[in-house]
Scaffold this active site. Structure first.
Site, PDB file in Angstrom:
ATOM      1  N   LYS A 131       0.824  -1.424  -0.346  1.00 56.16           N
ATOM      2  CA  LYS A 131       0.239   0.150  -0.144  1.00 56.16           C
ATOM      3  C   LYS A 131       0.920   1.454   0.675  1.00 56.16           C
ATOM      4  O   LYS A 131       0.724   2.045  -0.492  1.00 56.16           O
ATOM      5  CB  LYS A 131      -0.524   0.087   1.165  1.00 56.16           C
ATOM      6  CG  LYS A 131      -2.328  -1.070   0.663  1.00 56.16           C
ATOM      7  CD  LYS A 131      -3.110  -0.435   1.602  1.00 56.16           C
ATOM      8  CE  LYS A 131      -4.379  -1.005   1.172  1.00 56.16           C
ATOM      9  NZ  LYS A 131      -6.020  -0.846   2.088  1.00 56.16           N
TER      10      LYS A 131
ATOM     11  N   LYS B 122      -4.916  -8.407  -6.840  1.00 61.01           N
ATOM     12  CA  LYS B 122      -5.215  -8.957  -5.926  1.00 61.01           C
ATOM     13  C   LYS B 122      -6.454  -7.809  -6.646  1.00 61.01           C
ATOM     14  O   LYS B 122      -6.175  -6.475  -6.510  1.00 61.01           O
ATOM     15  CB  LYS B 122      -5.185  -9.202  -5.029  1.00 61.01           C
ATOM     16  CG  LYS B 122      -5.662  -8.343  -4.213  1.00 61.01           C
ATOM     17  CD  LYS B 122      -5.923  -8.219  -2.797  1.00 61.01           C
ATOM     18  CE  LYS B 122      -6.578  -7.454  -1.377  1.00 61.01           C
ATOM     19  NZ  LYS B 122      -7.727  -6.896  -1.621  1.00 61.01           N
TER      20      LYS B 122
ATOM     21  N   LYS C  10     -11.134  -2.741  -3.481  1.00 60.04           N
ATOM     22  CA  LYS C  10     -11.875  -1.571  -3.971  1.00 60.04           C
ATOM     23  C   LYS C  10     -11.608  -0.641  -4.376  1.00 60.04           C
ATOM     24  O   LYS C  10     -11.672   0.414  -4.778  1.00 60.04           O
ATOM     25  CB  LYS C  10     -12.285  -1.250  -2.813  1.00 60.04           C
ATOM     26  CG  LYS C  10     -13.488  -2.831  -2.425  1.00 60.04           C
ATOM     27  CD  LYS C  10     -14.400  -2.149  -1.060  1.00 60.04           C
ATOM     28  CE  LYS C  10     -14.738  -3.067  -0.186  1.00 60.04           C
ATOM     29  NZ  LYS C  10     -13.047  -3.137   1.336  1.00 60.04           N
TER      30      LYS C  10
HETATM   31  N1  AQP Z   1      -9.128 -10.220  -4.653  1.00 56.27           N
HETATM   32  C1  AQP Z   1      -9.911 -10.601  -3.324  1.00 56.27           C
HETATM   33  N2  AQP Z   1     -10.201 -11.717  -3.749  1.00 56.27           N
HETATM   34  C2  AQP Z   1     -10.758 -12.602  -2.507  1.00 56.27           C
HETATM   35  N3  AQP Z   1     -11.005 -12.160  -1.496  1.00 56.27           N
HETATM   36  C3  AQP Z   1     -10.911 -10.439  -1.339  1.00 56.27           C
HETATM   37  N4  AQP Z   1     -11.083  -9.766  -0.408  1.00 56.27           N
HETATM   38  C4  AQP Z   1     -10.461  -8.699   0.088  1.00 56.27           C
HETATM   39  N5  AQP Z   1     -10.176  -9.032  -1.800  1.00 56.27           N
HETATM   40  C5  AQP Z   1     -10.225 -10.552  -1.979  1.00 56.27           C
HETATM   41  C6  AQP Z   1     -11.503 -10.817   0.890  1.00 56.27           C
HETATM   42  O1  AQP Z   1     -12.638  -9.425   1.464  1.00 56.27           O
HETATM   43  C7  AQP Z   1     -13.022  -9.370   2.561  1.00 56.27           C
HETATM   44  C8  AQP Z   1     -13.115  -7.333   3.101  1.00 56.27           C
HETATM   45  O2  AQP Z   1     -12.425  -7.042   2.850  1.00 56.27           O
HETATM   46  P1  AQP Z   1     -11.461  -5.418   3.390  1.00 56.27           P
HETATM   47  O3  AQP Z   1     -12.454  -4.855   2.573  1.00 56.27           O
HETATM   48  O4  AQP Z   1     -11.833  -5.713   4.841  1.00 56.27           O
HETATM   49  O5  AQP Z   1      -9.756  -4.961   2.951  1.00 56.27           O
HETATM   50  P2  AQP Z   1      -9.307  -5.546   1.964  1.00 56.27           P
HETATM   51  O6  AQP Z   1      -8.556  -6.873   2.226  1.00 56.27           O
HETATM   52  O7  AQP Z   1      -8.410  -4.590   1.962  1.00 56.27           O
HETATM   53  O8  AQP Z   1     -10.072  -5.256   0.574  1.00 56.27           O
HETATM   54  P3  AQP Z   1     -10.260  -4.647  -0.628  1.00 56.27           P
HETATM   55  O9  AQP Z   1     -11.398  -4.941  -1.984  1.00 56.27           O
HETATM   56  O10 AQP Z   1      -8.723  -4.905  -1.217  1.00 56.27           O
HETATM   57  O11 AQP Z   1     -10.223  -2.977  -0.303  1.00 56.27           O
HETATM   58  P4  AQP Z   1      -9.626  -1.932  -0.150  1.00 56.27           P
HETATM   59  O12 AQP Z   1      -8.633  -1.606  -1.659  1.00 56.27           O
HETATM   60  O13 AQP Z   1     -10.540  -1.156   0.429  1.00 56.27           O
HETATM   61  O14 AQP Z   1      -8.130  -1.810   0.649  1.00 56.27           O
HETATM   62  C9  AQP Z   1     -11.571  -9.464   3.423  1.00 56.27           C
HETATM   63  O15 AQP Z   1     -11.627 -10.925   3.862  1.00 56.27           O
HETATM   64  C10 AQP Z   1     -11.020  -9.839   2.473  1.00 56.27           C
HETATM   65  O16 AQP Z   1      -9.552 -10.840   2.594  1.00 56.27           O
END
Ligand code: AQP
Length: 331
Positions: free
Chosen positions: A114, A196, A199
Site C-alpha cells: 500500500k 488482487k 476496491k
Molecule cells: N481479491 C480478493 N479475493 C478474495 N478475497 C478478497 N478480499 C479482499 N479482496 C479479495 C477479502 O474480502 C474481505 C473484506 O476485505 P476488506 O474490504 O476488509 O479489505 P481488503 O482485503 O483490503 O479488500 P480490498 O477490496 O482490497 O479493499 P481496499 O481496496 O479498500 O483495501 C476480506 O476477508 C478480504 O480478505
C-alpha cells in the site's frame, strides 16, 4: 445466544464490495451462520487509514451494511454492527499495540504494497492496521475468522499477539483459526492478473462491484486482460488471466474450472467472456434487488446496526475487563 463457537470477520467500508470480496469472504459469511455464533463488522476505523471525505465515509458505512444484509447476513442469527460504535475495539487495540513489535508490523506485505516507497509519509494507522484487526478478533474470544488470502498474514500476527499476551499473563485469548476458501481466496484484478482485485484500485475496470449495472459488467469482462492463444483452458501458470476468469465463473455457476474448460475449450475467449458476463449479471440480480430494498430503508438498517452494536458491546465487555485485570488497570 447458544454456546456455539464464535466467529468474527470484517469488511472495510471503503467502497461497494466487489466480486473478490464476495467470493473470497462474504459468501462464506452467509453459510457459516449455521455453524457459528457470528459477529460481522463494518470496520470503519480501518477505512480511516485512507478515507478522508466524511460524507463519503458515512455513505459507505451505510451502503456496506446494506450490502451485507442483501447478500444474506441474518441479524436474527448473527451480530451485524459498525466497529466505531463499540469502543472496546480501539481500547483493546492500544493495549495490544504494546504487545506487538515494530519489526512484525514492518514485515506485513499489505503495508508494503500500500505505501510502496513512501513509508516516511504513510500515516501510522496504515502501519498499525493489523493490531486493530487483532483487537477486532480477540475482543470476542473468536475461534474462527473467514477471510480472503490477502488477510492470512494479518491473522497470523493476531495469533502471535494472542499467544504472547497469554504467555505473559494467563490463557485469556482463544487462538483464532483462519477459514480460507480452497477456491476464490484471491480473485485477481481484471486488468492485471498479477494484482488482487481491490476496491481502492485506480481503475474501476479492474473489478466488478456487486452493484454494477449489466452493461458495465459486460464492458468490464469484455475488456478483461486475457493471455495469448485462443484455447480456453485452466492453467494458472501459463494462462493466469484466464484462470482467474474461469475461477470466477466456476464459483458463480457451481461448476469446476475443468468442467468449464471442457465446455469452452474450442469456443474462443469472446464466447467464454460473453457467457461469463451473463452468468455474473444473473448471479448478481437478486442481490442487487435486495440491496435496493435495504438502501430504501435507512431507518431500518440504522436500527439494526444500533441493536447489533449493543449486542457486541455486551459480548465484548467481559474480555476487556479480563484483559485490564491482567495488566493491572482494572477499575
Ligand atoms: N481479491 C480478493 N479475493 C478474495 N478475497 C478478497 N478480499 C479482499 N479482496 C479479495 C477479502 O474480502 C474481505 C473484506 O476485505 P476488506 O474490504 O476488509 O479489505 P481488503 O482485503 O483490503 O479488500 P480490498 O477490496 O482490497 O479493499 P481496499 O481496496 O479498500 O483495501 C476480506 O476477508 C478480504 O480478505
Amino acid at each position: 445466544m447458544t454456546a456455539a463457537k464464535r466467529l468474527f470477520s470484517g469488511i472495510q467500508p471503503t467502497s461497494v464490495p466487489h466480486l473478490g470480496n464476495y467470493l473470497g469472504a462474504l459468501k462464506h459469511w452467509v453459510t457459516l451462520q449455521s455453524d457459528y455464533q457470528c459477529l460481522y463488522c463494518v470496520v470503519d476505523l480501518h477505512a480511516l487509514t485512507t478515507a478522508r471525505n466524511p460524507k463519503e465515509t458515512t455513505a459507505n458505512i451505510f451502503d456496506t451494511a446494506s450490502m451485507l444484509l442483501a447478500i444474506g447476513v441474518d441479524v436474527e442469527r448473527s451480530v451485524l454492527f459498525v466497529q466505531s460504535q463499540v469502543s472496546g475495539h480501539a481500547e483493546l487495540a492500544w493495549i495490544l499495540s504494546c504487545f506487538c513489535y515494530m519489526g512484525e508490523l514492518g514485515r506485513m506485505t499489505q503495508f508494503k504494497e500500500k505505501v510502496g516507497a513512501e513509508q516516511e509519509a504513510a500515516n501510522a494507522g496504515l502501519f498499525t492496521y493489523p493490531v486493530l484487526m487483532s483487537a477486532d478478533i480477540l475482543l470476542y474470544n473468536t475461534r474462527a475468522v473467514p477471510v480472503g488470502d490477502d488477510q492470512k498474514q494479518h491473522l497470523e500476527l493476531a495469533r502471535t499477539i494472542a499467544r504472547r499476551f497469554n504467555n505473559a499473563y494467563e490463557a485469556v485469548f482463544s487462538i483464532p483459526e483462519p477459514i480460507i476458501p480452497a477456491h476464490g481466496a484471491r480473485i485477481m484484478s481484471l486488468d492485471d492478473p498479477g494484482k488482487k482485485m481491490s476496491k481502492s484500485a485506480a481503475s474501476a475496470m479492474s473489478f466488478v462491484a456487486l452493484t454494477d449495472e449489466p452493461d458495465a459488467i459486460r464492458k468490464k469482462i469484455r475488456s478483461a486482460v486475457t493471455d495469448s492463444g485462443r484455447e480456453v483452458i485452466y492453467d494458472e501458470t501459463a494462462k493466469p488471466a484466464l484462470a482467474n476468469l474461469l475461477t470466477i465463473m466456476s464459483l458463480v455457476c457451481a461448476k469446476t474450472p475443468q468442467e468449464l474448460s471442457a465446455l469452452y475449450r474450442d469456443k474462443g475467449y469472446a464466447v467464454f467472456k460473453s457467457d461469463l458476463a451473463e452468468a455474473v449479471i444473473t448471479f448478481l440480480m437478486p442481490v442487487q434487488e435486495r440491496y435496493r430494498h435495504w438502501k430504501d430503508s435507512p431507518d431500518k438498517v440504522n436500527a439494526l446496526l444500533a441493536q447489533g452494536a449493543e449486542r457486541a458491546r455486551v459480548m465484548a465487555a467481559p474480555m476487556l475487563e479480563r484483559v485490564k485485570g491482567c495488566i493491572g488497570i482494572k477499575m
